[in-house]
Design an enzyme around this catalytic site. Structure first.
Site, short mmCIF file in Angstrom:
data_model
loop_
_atom_site.label_atom_id
_atom_site.label_comp_id
_atom_site.label_asym_id
_atom_site.label_seq_id
_atom_site.Cartn_x
_atom_site.Cartn_y
_atom_site.Cartn_z
N LYS A 240 0.56 -1.33 0.16
CA LYS A 240 -0.14 0.26 -0.16
C LYS A 240 0.15 1.54 0.56
O LYS A 240 0.63 2.49 -0.84
CB LYS A 240 -1.02 0.05 1.39
N ASP B 45 -5.33 0.74 1.11
CA ASP B 45 -5.79 0.27 2.12
C ASP B 45 -8.03 -0.18 3.06
O ASP B 45 -8.45 -0.31 1.86
CB ASP B 45 -6.28 1.51 2.71
#
Length: 219
Positions: free
Chosen positions: A121, A139
DNA sequence: AACTCGGGGCA
DNA sequence: TGCCCAGAGTT
């Protein structure tokens, strides 16, 4: 699962709801962004910005971060959760930048993910925000919104969510897409109290329709 | 897949 | 008080 066309409509609507959707972490170069995103794990960006405001005054380069004792850096980011590990990771990360990457932030996902504290991420945020390289950072917001609306399957892993989005969204829109979904997830399609009653996407949202039906049955 | 790290913000 | 926050690393 929604079609490409339906997903496109959802993303456009999110764009209208949040025209200013963008990365809100303070930074003026890739290195600062990398530090800021690393710090942001499991804490709000508002809190990160409060800390980096002073942090970036004191520390400009990778060398600055390793010039101080670990305890000092830990104190400087103390108000952020997980600060002990994060400080440790930042020093390790800075040593790697100095020794292996000529003090430059690497521009591939593979290299970024070799850095301590940098997962998929974080790497994707750095790629897209700092370097303009198309990437979708998944996320908790992006994952939740994708699953509720039906962009992907409920059981999909984070990686599968990312791959599905990349398949269904044109490459030029990957970067803006994750920001739109994050804003939509943070301010509207919240984890606790999603605002289905006033949601412009309710008609095609499988989770929303389910929730509204449950609410109806309670009456 | 589940667990741990963790202080601050907000209800 | 209790619960969550723009995750990553380990088991």
């Amino acid at each position: 699962m929604l079609t490409k066309k339906q997903i496109r409509h959802c993303l456009e609507t999110m764009g209208e709801m949040f025209p200013d959707a963008r990365c809100e972490l303070n930074h003026s170069n890739p290195f600062e962004l990398l530090i800021a995103v690393t710090l942001s794990a499991q804490c709000t960006d508002a809190l990160v910005n409060k800390v980096t405001k002073n942090l970036f005054q004191k520390y400009k380069t990778p060398d600055d971060y390793i010039a101080v004792p670990l305890e000092e850096l830990q104190q400087d980011i103390r108000s952020i959760g997980l600060y002990r590990n994060k400080a440790k990771n930042i020093q390790k990360l800075c040593r790697m930048l100095i020794e292996e990457y000529g003090r430059e932030v690497p521009q591939t996902r593979e290299e970024l993910m070799k850095l301590p504290g940098v997962g998929r991420k974080t790497a994707n945020v750095v790629l897209s925000v700092a370097f303009g390289i198309p990437a979708i950072a998944v996320d908790t917001h992006v994952e939740r919104v994708s699953k509720r609306l039906g962009f992907c399957r409920y059981k999909d892993s984070v990686l599968e969510v990312e791959q599905t989005l990349m398949k269904k969204v044109p490459k030029e829109e990957w970067s803006i897409t994750h920001h739109r979904m994050i804003f939509f997830g943070r301010y509207h399609c919240k984890a606790q109290r999603p605002q289905c009653e006033i949601c412009p996407l309710l008609d095609l949202c499988r989770e929303g329709k389910k929730r509204m039906k449950q609410k109806e049955n309670k009456k």
